[in-house]
Design an enzyme around this catalytic site. Structure first.
Site, PDB file in Angstrom:
ATOM      1  N   HIS A 124       0.803  -1.198  -0.238  1.00 18.54           N
ATOM      2  CA  HIS A 124       0.365  -0.085   0.402  1.00 18.54           C
ATOM      3  C   HIS A 124       1.148   1.476  -0.194  1.00 18.54           C
ATOM      4  CE1 HIS A 124      -3.661  -1.805   0.749  1.00 18.54           C
ATOM      5  NE2 HIS A 124      -3.457  -2.821   1.938  1.00 18.54           N
TER       6      HIS A 124
ATOM      7  N   ASP B 149      -1.902 -10.813  -2.665  1.00 20.44           N
ATOM      8  CA  ASP B 149      -3.140 -10.034  -1.285  1.00 20.44           C
ATOM      9  C   ASP B 149      -4.642 -10.078  -1.819  1.00 20.44           C
ATOM     10  OD1 ASP B 149      -1.559  -9.216   1.640  1.00 20.44           O
ATOM     11  OD2 ASP B 149      -3.713  -7.946   0.898  1.00 20.44           O
TER      12      ASP B 149
END
Length: 418
Positions: free
Chosen positions: A225, A262
């Site tokens: 992220h 993910d």
């Protein structure tokens, strides 16, 4: 590449469909509640921290002036190459070791504050202990990485972003742990950011080991992220982007594929490589959960959206199709595999319903994809918000060894109970 929304079948009663919607709403409500708590906490804490923040920001900006001066004399790309070539992150000697990378400094523990975030910040050490207890890994065969220095981090990160991490309030926002805002920054650096920087060093080193030995696993890392100028979602440093830039320069690699499995979209590396034709991104994620980064989604080369409630069989079926497409679209010289376990059934944030055996099969498929094509592969463990994740990851590594896809010191064949 996209797939249809979840539909009802004669064998799938309406109440299960409603359950999927409830799970999606519940997981997002949990994240929203955490964010609301953070904002409330920061509002109440402001009078106590404003003075400290002002002093620290003044000191940090003044101290950074000297390091920024060389950038005015040479262009940005030359400076990046200079930093990479002078880095020590490739120095650890792993010639007599298994390419499994871990340091005891990875694990985050400080007065129980780490428990305020659902992420299991001790899973990295438990993975290695599981593997050692079962005879699949010896302590002296593990590669211990170096910490990424400021000069290393500047290969990808802006100086302004790195300076922002010298403010505990910003670190609290990124890690989603409100009390971190009240801690002196020297303590935050030592107890939170230092472990992250050590993991960054592990991911960068993993590419070199993979080039030398065909594969490498960083037991930590996968902070997908975070991009060069922003962090979030418990990701403070862009280790995947750093790993790839180091590989471009030091390993003479020109084409890299990121396989991000993910449950969350990997918006950090997508923003970093959005216009870079050397990098192909396959991202298979749940679009109904964080980070909802629509800009970054435009940079994904191969988008596979798996909806909340997706089960093991459907997930693996979509993965098979995705890998076949990726293999025909792009011929990488290195694969970076972001192997988050938040796809597990019961994970409070992922929203998917993949079994532990499904995760093991998933990892095997990705490694087989790489090994059959003789492509070096780096694996990072990324997200996973249940205590059982460590055991699942360890069992997956054992399975890879049993199938001959990696080589560890195998002495027993027992399966770790989780």
């Amino acid at each position: 590449m996209t797939f249809p929304l979840l539909t009802l079948s004669p064998q799938q009663p309406f109440w299960k469909f409603r359950t999927h919607r409830v799970i999606a709403n519940t997981t997002e409500s949990t994240r929203n509640l955490c964010k609301s708590t953070l904002y409330l906490f920061l509002a109440l804490a402001t009078p106590f921290i404003a003075y400290r923040c002002f002093n620290s920001s003044t000191m940090f900006w003044s101290s950074s002036s000297s390091s920024s001066q060389p950038a005015t004399k040479i262009d940005a790309e030359s400076l990046r190459r200079q930093r990479i070539n002078s880095s020590k992150l490739y120095q650890p000697d792993a010639s007599s070791k298994v390419p499994v990378i871990y340091s005891s400094y990875y694990d985050i523990s400080f007065l129980g504050i780490e428990k305020l975030h659902p992420f299991d910040s001790s899973k990295w050490g438990r993975i290695c202990r599981f593997l050692m207890s079962e005879g699949y890994l010896e302590k002296n065969s593990i590669v211990d990485p170096l910490e990424a220095s400021t000069e290393d981090l500047l290969v990808v990160h802006t100086e302004a972003y790195l300076n922002s991490l010298k403010n505990s309030v910003n670190v609290a926002r990124i890690t989603e742990v409100p009390p971190v805002a009240m801690l002196p920054n020297w303590l935050v650096q030592m107890k939170v950011l230092y472990p992250f920087r050590r993991q960054v060093g592990g991911t960068v080193l993993a590419a070199k080991l993979a080039k030398d030995q065909g594969w490498a696993i960083n037991v930590g890392g996968g902070f997908h992220h975070c991009s060069g100028d922003r962090g979030g979602g418990f990701c403070a440093y862009a280790d995947i982007s750093l790993c790839i830039h180091f590989a471009f320069v030091r390993l003479n690699i020109s084409r890299v594929m990121i396989i991000d499995l993910d449950a969350h979209q990997g918006n950090g590396h997508e923003r970093d490589f959005g216009n870079d034709e050397r990098v192909y991104i396959l991202d298979m994620y749940n679009p109904g959960i964080y980070p909802f980064d629509m800009t970054a989604r435009n940079y994904i080369n191969q988008k596979v959206e798996v909806m909340t409630g997706t089960t093991t069989d459907e997930y693996l079926k979509q993965l098979d199709k995705a890998l076949a497409v990726a293999g025909s679209n792009f011929a990488p010289e290195l694969i970076v595999y972001n192997a988050g376990t938040d796809i597990l059934d019961g994970d409070p944030l992922g929203g998917l319903k993949v079994s532990p055996d499904g995760v093991i099969q998933r990892d095997e498929k990705v490694f087989r994809f790489a090994r059959e094509r003789n492509i070096p592969i780096v694996m990072v463990t990324s997200g996973g918000y249940m205590k059982t994740s460590a055991g699942v990851i360890a069992n997956s590594i054992i399975n890879l060894s049993k199938k001959g896809l990696i080589e560890t010191n195998v002495h027993s064949g027992r399966k770790i109970m989780i």
